[in-house]
Design an enzyme around this catalytic site. Structure first.
Site, mmCIF file in Angstrom:
data_model
loop_
_atom_site.group_PDB
_atom_site.id
_atom_site.type_symbol
_atom_site.label_atom_id
_atom_site.label_comp_id
_atom_site.label_asym_id
_atom_site.label_seq_id
_atom_site.Cartn_x
_atom_site.Cartn_y
_atom_site.Cartn_z
ATOM 1 C CG HIS A 1 35.431 -36.891 11.042
ATOM 2 N ND1 HIS A 1 36.349 -35.998 10.537
ATOM 3 C CD2 HIS A 1 34.371 -36.149 11.444
ATOM 4 C CE1 HIS A 1 35.875 -34.773 10.635
ATOM 5 N NE2 HIS A 1 34.665 -34.831 11.184
ATOM 6 C CG HIS B 1 35.021 -29.741 4.437
ATOM 7 N ND1 HIS B 1 36.294 -30.021 4.901
ATOM 8 C CD2 HIS B 1 34.229 -29.723 5.550
ATOM 9 C CE1 HIS B 1 36.274 -30.166 6.211
ATOM 10 N NE2 HIS B 1 35.026 -29.984 6.631
ATOM 11 C CG ASP C 1 37.307 -32.644 8.631
ATOM 12 O OD1 ASP C 1 38.462 -32.674 9.096
ATOM 13 O OD2 ASP C 1 36.401 -31.935 9.101
ATOM 14 C CG HIS D 1 31.609 -28.938 7.839
ATOM 15 N ND1 HIS D 1 31.932 -30.251 8.082
ATOM 16 C CD2 HIS D 1 30.289 -28.936 7.495
ATOM 17 C CE1 HIS D 1 30.866 -31.013 7.888
ATOM 18 N NE2 HIS D 1 29.860 -30.229 7.531
ATOM 19 C CG HIS E 1 33.807 -34.652 5.819
ATOM 20 N ND1 HIS E 1 33.671 -35.220 7.056
ATOM 21 C CD2 HIS E 1 33.736 -33.312 6.011
ATOM 22 C CE1 HIS E 1 33.516 -34.276 7.968
ATOM 23 N NE2 HIS E 1 33.549 -33.102 7.357
ATOM 24 C CG HIS F 1 40.247 -31.855 12.324
ATOM 25 N ND1 HIS F 1 39.321 -32.777 12.751
ATOM 26 C CD2 HIS F 1 39.536 -30.777 11.956
ATOM 27 C CE1 HIS F 1 38.098 -32.280 12.643
ATOM 28 N NE2 HIS F 1 38.207 -31.049 12.155
ATOM 29 C CG ASP G 1 35.284 -27.465 11.596
ATOM 30 O OD1 ASP G 1 34.542 -27.441 10.595
ATOM 31 O OD2 ASP G 1 35.795 -28.509 12.044
ATOM 32 C CG HIS G 2 37.560 -27.642 7.926
ATOM 33 N ND1 HIS G 2 38.792 -28.266 7.863
ATOM 34 C CD2 HIS G 2 36.824 -28.357 8.817
ATOM 35 C CE1 HIS G 2 38.796 -29.322 8.663
ATOM 36 N NE2 HIS G 2 37.608 -29.399 9.257
#
Length: 827
Positions: free
Chosen positions: A426, A96, A205, A98, A184, A448, A100-101
């Site tokens: 989450h 996805h 996630d 975000h 998510h 994660h 952090d991904h």
């Protein structure tokens, strides 16, 4: 069911791998040794942030996500890319959008030696462009940390990204992967990956709870061998959705009633849209609140809302029903105002501010926090997960002071209320545990999650599955740290499908079939050499190799040395074709002369042409010279040919030997051995001994290396078994079988098919091995002696015995002797 045996030789041609020639018996089943599946977390191992995982199996490498750590900046925020050779990665899958991904994806694609292909869903790609553009704007210009990449790098990487639809399966170099809904955020996907028969599920996630605009995460229909699962909340438990929404709106309502301001830090995309839907609906139902403004502060506000309006068909039934029935777009909010920055923000009176970023590290949300922190009437509501090392995590502990973002030495007093109410989408422990049960994977890798949360989750799962220990459903759980490799062994079983002419003929059990195994990715096909062009597109050719060496030795010496090495050598006489052809020509010519002479005699009515004795003598001399010339030339054309191991031919002449063979690994080895023998025939001591004469005349001697007859080999076989089992080995009276009896154990050897029956099985197996070894011992290396040949030999011996009893053999011998004497008298 047959297994591969022998040494495997393979070479690659384009996308195909040719695996030599093999002999298969029965069904065509390929088995190989254990294969190792490797997992390495370059980020997201015992931490939340910079998610990046690499899986490798069967020479294929797949990277899962490429994010940054929100608590760090610059190169320190990246996953540990230096610990892995990124040039070996075939596929990179983004779960996805975000940060952090996905925020380090342009760095991987433009700043490293990465050469693979990148895939994400359509909504993820649509939002990725704008979200990372804002990330570049916010992070650029810092003196302490260099920029990770530029806007140009982002644009270049964007053009290389490929998209995948939900529930569609794509295949890249033999790796199959399918995207499923993960909940998510919009466009979030979990991936099932199949590599060489091993199935992997990467959740990314995910959320198992349906909210106002997204479906819950799906359970893929396949059962994975490995589950790579998030552990963000560990063993924590969420409040029910409706209760969370009521508490959120209650906190906001009470804050506004007392004249305060509400700050909700969120990511620009994802949970922000869910919260905006809740607030817009609540304001619609409460007219008394409509005098207070709701602001959505993000530079990407309008662009992101446009993306959400575009992908309504990928949302849940609630949103699609509203769009269909009310003919309005749910994301065109009635009570929410979008602002890009704080320049035109009228900070007067109560209001609600939904601002990014969610970790309060910088930007609008951090500025408003420092501005509103001293007022106790204000409220900070944390709606997302707070990563360790960020201001969001720090302020949960309600410190009396917070550092300024511009000047850390400057402290800002904190008096506002702090509330944590997770809308992070989450899974909690109950949802995660239920999903793991539904997936039912034997190997679980946790990623994660902070160290404490991850260890609590692992302990809880181990306690839950304690009853499955030492059973086929036993589960193994891993929680590796960053750069720690997890290796799992899988035994691969692959079926080679027969194609072409080989598939047209139905094989029977025990039949030996020779063919070429062709591997494309992880699929195997067994076919004949002639079918390679049609089914694979590969052309084939045979290379006939020939080499001539000088050998000053006779036929007997060459044959002797070859038999010493190979046991049996087929010998063929090469006829003098040249002499026969010339003699035939002379005979035809003379026949024509006779016919012509008869015609002339008839036409000349009896006239006869006289020839002098001198002319006749002259013609005879010419004919004799011609014959001698032909016989002299015949020495170079006549000779002997040996066939070694049915693959190498040796043509012998008085002065040389020519070796011919079709090029292959086995044939080349045999040819090398033959060549080495021929080069040493001249100076071999055995050759000197055999070629020397002890008497003045030449005569034949007994050949000590002649091949044994079939009858002799049958007797040798019986002698070997007798020596092996001693007095326990007894041949039956009719000679058709033999019994081996040891105490109460007994085994019977049938001479009709050389099979062994009896009990117990260990004795039968031992006797069968002894019979097989005896068969291989009584025949030379180059001559295969089958059970059928031996059976025929036994029958021949029995036939001779019967005839001896009847006196037939003696009568035949007497007739044979008389015939030989008659021939001698005639000579």
């Amino acid at each position: 069911m047959a297994r591969w045996s022998g040494q495997i030789m393979c070479f690659r041609v384009g996308h195909f791998l040719l695996v030599g020639h093999f002999l298969l018996v029965g069904n065509f089943l390929l088995t190989d040794d254990s294969d190792t599946f490797s997992f390495v977390a370059l980020g997201g191992g015992r931490e939340v942030g910079r998610s990046c995982h690499v899986i490798s199996f069967k020479g294929k490498t797949i990277m899962l996500d490429a994010g940054v750590h929100p608590a760090h900046s610059g190169l320190a925020s990246l996953p540990f890319y230096d610990e892995f050779d990124l040039s070996t990665i075939d596929i990179l899958l983004i779960s996805h959008f975000h940060l952090d991904h996905a925020a380090s994806l342009p760095y991987v694609m433009q700043k490293t030696n990465f050469k693979g292909r990148v895939f994400m869903t359509h909504p993820t790609k649509g939002i990725y462009r704008w979200l990372l553009s804002d990330f570049v704007r916010v992070t650029s210009g810092a003196e302490s940390d260099p920029d990770l990449y530029s806007e140009a790098d982002l644009t270049a990487s964007f053009n290389k990204i490929e998209t995948i639809d939900y529930h569609s399966t794509m295949e890249v170099n033999g790796v199959k992967f399918t995207a499923y809904h993960a909940g998510h955020v919009l466009g979030a996907a979990m991936y099932t990956i199949e590599v060489g028969g091993v199935k992997v599920l990467f959740t990314g996630d995910y959320s198992r709870e349906e909210d106002r605009h997204l479906n819950q995460a799906e359970v893929p229909p396949m059962k994975p061998d490995i589950l790579i699962c998030e552990s963000t909340y560990g063993t924590g438990t969420h409040l029910p959705r409706l209760e969370r929404e009521q508490r959120l709106t209650g906190l906001i309502h009470s804050t506004l009633d007392k004249g305060g301001k509400c700050l909700l830090p969120v990511f620009a995309l994802g949970r922000a849209q869910e919260i905006l839907l809740i607030l817009d609906e609540y304001w619609e139902a409460h007219p008394d609140l409509q005098e207070f403004s709701i602001y959505y502060a993000s530079a990407l506000a309008k662009k992101c809302i446009a993306v959400y309006q575009t992908y309504i068909n990928m949302m849940n039934d609630n949103i699609r029903r509203r769009f269909r029935d009310q003919k309005t777009n749910p994301f065109r909010f009635k009570y929410i105002k979008n602002i890009k920055n704080l320049d035109r923000f009228d900070d007067m009176g109560p209001c609600v501010m939904v601002a990014s970023p969610g970790m309060l590290q910088s930007g609008v949300s951090r500025s408003l926090l420092e501005r509103w922190a001293p007022d106790p009437k204000n409220t900070l509501i944390l709606t997302g997960y707070s990563v360790e090392g960020t201001m969001a995590k720090q302020i949960i502990n309600e410190p009396n002071e917070i550092p300024s973002a511009q000047n850390p030495d400057l402290k800002v007093p904190r008096r506002l209320a702090v509330e944590e109410l997770s809308f992070a989408a989450h899974v909690d422990f109950q949802q995660n545990s239920e999903f793991i049960d539904l997936v039912d994977s034997k190997n679980i890798i946790l990623v994660h999650g902070e160290l404490n949360n991850m260890q609590r989750l692992k302990a809880a799962l181990l306690a839950k599955y304690r009853g499955l220990k030492n059973s086929p459903r036993e589960k193994t759980i891993y929680n590796p740290r960053n750069c720690e490799e997890v290796e799992l062994a899988f035994k691969g079983v692959k079926v080679a499908k027969t194609v072409g002419k080989m598939a047209e003929e139905k094989p029977h059990v025990g039949q030996i079939i020779s063919g070429v195994v062709v591997q494309k990715d992880f699929n195997y096909g067994l076919m004949g050499v002639a079918d390679l062009r049609e089914h694979v597109g590969l052309s084939t050719s045979s290379v006939l190799e020939r080499q001539t060496v000088t050998v000053n030795a006779g036929v007997d010496l060459v044959k002797y040395h070859l038999e010493q090495m190979f046991g049996y050598v087929e010998m063929r006489e090469t006829e003098n074709v040249k002499i026969e052809e010339m003699e035939d020509d002379v005979a035809e010519e003379e026949e024509d002369k006779e016919v012509k002479q008869e015609v002339e005699d008839v036409t000349m009515e009896g006239e006869v042409k006289d020839e002098t004795a001198e002319e006749v003598k002259k013609e005879e001399e010419v004919a004799e010279e011609f014959k001698q010339e032909v016989e002299g030339d015949s020495d170079t054309s006549a000779g002997t040919t040996f066939v070694v191991m049915n693959s190498v031919t040796v043509k012998h002449t008085p002065t040389s030997c020519t070796i011919e063979w079709v090029g292959s690994c086995l044939n080349d080895s045999i040819a090398d051995a033959v060549l080495a023998i021929l080069l040493t025939v001249d100076n071999s001591r055995a050759s000197v001994k055999m070629s020397s004469k002890q008497c003045a005349h030449s005569h034949g001697h007994e050949d000590g290396h002649s091949n044994s007859s079939l009858d002799e080999r049958v007797l040798q076989l019986s002698s070997i078994l007798k020596a092996q089992f001693g007095d326990s080995y007894i041949v039956s009276e009719d000679g058709k079988s033999a019994n081996i009896k040891i105490d109460a154990m007994e085994a019977t050897i049938s001479f009709s098919d050389l099979s062994v029956t009896g009990s117990p099985p260990p004795l039968v197996q031992r006797v069968q091995v002894a019979v097989d070894r005896a068969i291989s011992l009584v025949a030379p290396l180059a001559q295969k002696l089958s059970a059928v040949d031996l059976v025929e030999g036994f029958k021949a011996i029995e036939n001779v015995k019967d005839r001896e009893e009847n006196g037939e053999v003696k009568a035949e011998d007497e007739e044979k002797v008389k015939a030989e004497e008659k021939v001698k008298e005639e000579e």
